[in-house]
Scaffold this active site. Sequence first.
Site, mmCIF file in Angstrom:
data_model
loop_
_atom_site.group_PDB
_atom_site.id
_atom_site.type_symbol
_atom_site.label_atom_id
_atom_site.label_comp_id
_atom_site.label_asym_id
_atom_site.label_seq_id
_atom_site.Cartn_x
_atom_site.Cartn_y
_atom_site.Cartn_z
ATOM 1 N N PRO A 1 0.761 -1.103 -0.050
ATOM 2 C CA PRO A 1 -0.071 -0.023 0.013
ATOM 3 C C PRO A 1 0.792 1.300 -0.051
ATOM 4 O O PRO A 1 0.513 2.473 -0.249
ATOM 5 C CB PRO A 1 -0.922 -0.012 1.291
ATOM 6 C CG PRO A 1 -0.813 -1.531 1.516
ATOM 7 C CD PRO A 1 0.586 -2.073 1.297
ATOM 8 N N GLU B 1 1.807 -8.176 8.602
ATOM 9 C CA GLU B 1 2.078 -6.372 8.711
ATOM 10 C C GLU B 1 3.114 -6.252 7.523
ATOM 11 O O GLU B 1 3.066 -4.858 7.313
ATOM 12 C CB GLU B 1 2.659 -6.036 10.079
ATOM 13 C CG GLU B 1 1.994 -6.492 10.955
ATOM 14 C CD GLU B 1 0.581 -5.803 10.794
ATOM 15 O OE1 GLU B 1 -0.390 -6.583 11.159
ATOM 16 O OE2 GLU B 1 0.361 -4.803 10.724
ATOM 17 N N ARG C 1 -1.601 -9.501 -20.594
ATOM 18 C CA ARG C 1 -2.494 -9.256 -21.672
ATOM 19 C C ARG C 1 -1.994 -8.161 -22.707
ATOM 20 O O ARG C 1 -2.510 -8.072 -23.762
ATOM 21 C CB ARG C 1 -4.092 -8.604 -21.265
ATOM 22 C CG ARG C 1 -4.133 -7.433 -20.421
ATOM 23 C CD ARG C 1 -5.487 -7.223 -19.805
ATOM 24 N NE ARG C 1 -6.631 -7.334 -20.634
ATOM 25 C CZ ARG C 1 -6.911 -6.201 -21.541
ATOM 26 N NH1 ARG C 1 -6.033 -5.212 -21.508
ATOM 27 N NH2 ARG C 1 -7.869 -6.592 -22.350
ATOM 28 N N ASP D 1 -9.114 -0.759 -24.893
ATOM 29 C CA ASP D 1 -9.412 -0.932 -23.542
ATOM 30 C C ASP D 1 -10.047 0.459 -23.041
ATOM 31 O O ASP D 1 -9.479 1.598 -23.437
ATOM 32 C CB ASP D 1 -8.494 -1.565 -22.613
ATOM 33 C CG ASP D 1 -8.183 -2.847 -23.019
ATOM 34 O OD1 ASP D 1 -9.184 -3.569 -23.698
ATOM 35 O OD2 ASP D 1 -7.266 -3.556 -22.635
HETATM 36 N N1 LIG Z 1 -3.106 -2.473 -1.486
HETATM 37 C C1 LIG Z 1 -1.829 -3.222 -1.846
HETATM 38 N N2 LIG Z 1 -1.342 -3.203 -3.139
HETATM 39 O O1 LIG Z 1 -0.227 -3.819 -3.075
HETATM 40 N N3 LIG Z 1 -0.415 -4.755 -1.881
HETATM 41 C C2 LIG Z 1 -1.537 -4.329 -1.088
HETATM 42 C C3 LIG Z 1 -1.494 -4.786 0.101
HETATM 43 O O2 LIG Z 1 -2.772 -4.507 0.919
HETATM 44 N N4 LIG Z 1 -0.613 -5.719 0.703
HETATM 45 C C4 LIG Z 1 -0.760 -6.089 2.113
HETATM 46 C C5 LIG Z 1 -0.269 -5.207 3.127
HETATM 47 C C6 LIG Z 1 0.160 -5.967 4.308
HETATM 48 C C7 LIG Z 1 0.418 -7.324 3.613
HETATM 49 O O3 LIG Z 1 1.584 -7.778 3.866
HETATM 50 C C8 LIG Z 1 -0.016 -7.354 2.197
#
Ligand SMILES: Nc1nonc1C(=O)N[C@@H]1CC[C@H](O)C1
Length: 250
Positions: A93, A120, A158, A173
């Site tokens: 994130p 985490e 794709r 698209d």
């Molecule tokens: N939104 C997202 N975009 O890519 N990855 C995430 C995501 O939430 N990852 C998680 C966070 C903690 C756990 O380790 C995996």
Amino acid sequence: MWLAVITLFPDMFDAMTESGITGRAIKRGQVQFSCVNPRDFTIDNYHRVDDRPFGGGPGMVMLPEPLEKAILHAKAKAADAGYPEVPVVYMSPQGKTLNESGVKQLVQYDGLIVLCGRYEGIDERIIEQYVDQEWSIGDYVLTGGELPAMVMLDSMIRRLPDVMTDNQSAEQDSFVDGLLDCPHYTKPDVFNGIAVPAVLKTGHHLNIEKWRFLQRYQRTQARRPELLEGVQLTRQQKKWLMSEKKSESL
Ligand SMILES: Nc1nonc1C(=O)N[C@@H]1CC[C@H](O)C1
């Protein structure tokens, strides 16, 4: 394209490798795909891949040693396959939010190693030493990086040459020129009393192209007006838009 995913749950990727257009691309050899499991690089009796965070707090953090060994193993596999310089992408994130231009950038690479976190997240020292790019699929938290990795890889595969057949073309698209997609219709002509827009059955390709463009522009204006800022219209599209605005003002 050479792809390796570092994940504690390799079986999840069967959804991408065993079916659909992505599965076909892998079976055809257009994509070389493999998974590397950090658990295979643990040395303790319990095969630990995570531990409690320093400083306290909830949850667990993925240990750096198994991840480092998995990353180095994936890099060695890439080099053996003829891809010596393969970037490491970490799904998180905290990464840049993936969009069409990001997909276009990523699909230019010959190879990619995708790192999937769990719990985490992963020890920061792995990010500092081995991660080249962090990407996010959106501002929400998932239980693992595997689904984000599949979303990103699906959108990349794709777009590879000859993966999509002509009638599955990726050219039309959504977002490809910044606009949302137009409505689509197929048989029957009338469904629950609703008929297919007549223009689509005329066989008049220019009128159909005009209708589809206007639908895309109006849909983008109504649902995602901020996307219009980056849209470059062709001379023809500008003419269509002007004539539509004139006919609406009549
Ligand atoms: N939104 C997202 N975009 O890519 N990855 C995430 C995501 O939430 N990852 C998680 C966070 C903690 C756990 O380790 C995996």
